[in-house]
Design an enzyme around this catalytic site. Structure first.
Site, PDB file in Angstrom:
ATOM      1  CG  HIS A  74     -13.019  11.227  20.315  1.00 50.37           C
ATOM      2  ND1 HIS A  74     -12.205  10.358  19.639  1.00 50.37           N
ATOM      3  CD2 HIS A  74     -12.302  11.700  21.357  1.00 50.37           C
ATOM      4  CE1 HIS A  74     -11.035  10.287  20.252  1.00 50.37           C
ATOM      5  NE2 HIS A  74     -11.077  11.089  21.303  1.00 50.37           N
ATOM      6  CD  GLU A  76     -15.519  10.658  15.108  1.00 46.31           C
ATOM      7  OE1 GLU A  76     -14.726  10.580  14.159  1.00 46.31           O
ATOM      8  OE2 GLU A  76     -15.235  11.183  16.200  1.00 46.31           O
ATOM      9  CB  CYS A 104      -9.970   7.265  17.037  1.00 48.99           C
ATOM     10  SG  CYS A 104     -11.195   7.258  18.374  1.00 48.99           S
ATOM     11  CB  CYS A 107     -15.044   6.897  17.223  1.00 49.89           C
ATOM     12  SG  CYS A 107     -14.732   8.314  18.302  1.00 49.89           S
TER      13      CYS A 107
END
Length: 187
Positions: A74, A76, A104, A107
């Site tokens: 992801h 992040e 999410c 993260c």
């Protein structure tokens, strides 16, 4: 939720954990994050994140899930890992994270473990968000129970420049964006 004004007037509806009102630095960093989301390669969804320290960008990324064939890549997570590499530290105290979509749970736990001081995000994720759905980012029990691993909750600024961030999604994937909105996943 407070009504939004025109897109020239970013609105942050949620300030949590003692967060200060968004500044001109926040606006510049979120604008860069939204631009970065536009640069996401085809095949990837337009997620983007950047880590700053002292008003300067330390690391930035967009999603690399498809490119790296790794669901953990992801935006992040990639930006956090790069910031750790650049600073030479596992802890990112004194840093802020800007992302065009609410982090999410995966993260969010990484954000808490790195000790990021401030998280500013644009689009809420009421279905999957680590703040509005799962309360990971603002849970002070994590740092009380496991202080060695989890820092106190970061300052949170939500819904910042959301209209601009949503426009990127709509321009990039109009049908997918309508489905995402209709199902309540984002926005």
């Amino acid at each position: 939720m407070a009504p939004r004004r025109g897109s020239n007037h970013p609105v942050a509806n949620v300030f949590a954990n003692g967060a200060t009102a968004p500044s001109s630095i926040d606006l510049a960093m979120m604008a860069r994050c939204i631009e970065l989301s536009k640069e996401t390669p085809k095949g990837e969804l337009p997620f983007a994140a950047l880590v700053t320290q002292g008003g300067k960008i330390v690391a930035h990324s967009h999603n690399r899930v498809v490119r790296d064939c790794d669901v953990s890549r992801h935006a992040e997570m990639v930006a956090l890992a790069e910031a750790q590499r650049v600073t030479g530290s596992l802890r990112l105290r004194g840093c802020a994270l800007y992302t065009n979509v609410e982090p999410c749970p995966m993260c969010s736990f990484a954000i808490r473990e790195t000790g990021i001081d401030r998280v500013v995000y644009a689009i809420r994720s009421r279905a999957m968000g680590g703040h509005s759905r799962w309360s990971i980012l603002d849970d002070d029990q994590l740092s009380r129970v496991m202080p060695v691993y989890f820092s106190p909750p970061p300052e949170l600024v939500a819904d910042f420049c959301a209209e601009e961030a949503e426009k990127v999604w709509n321009d990039r994937h109009p049908l997918i964006w309508r489905m995402i909105k209709a199902r309540g996943c984002l926005g």
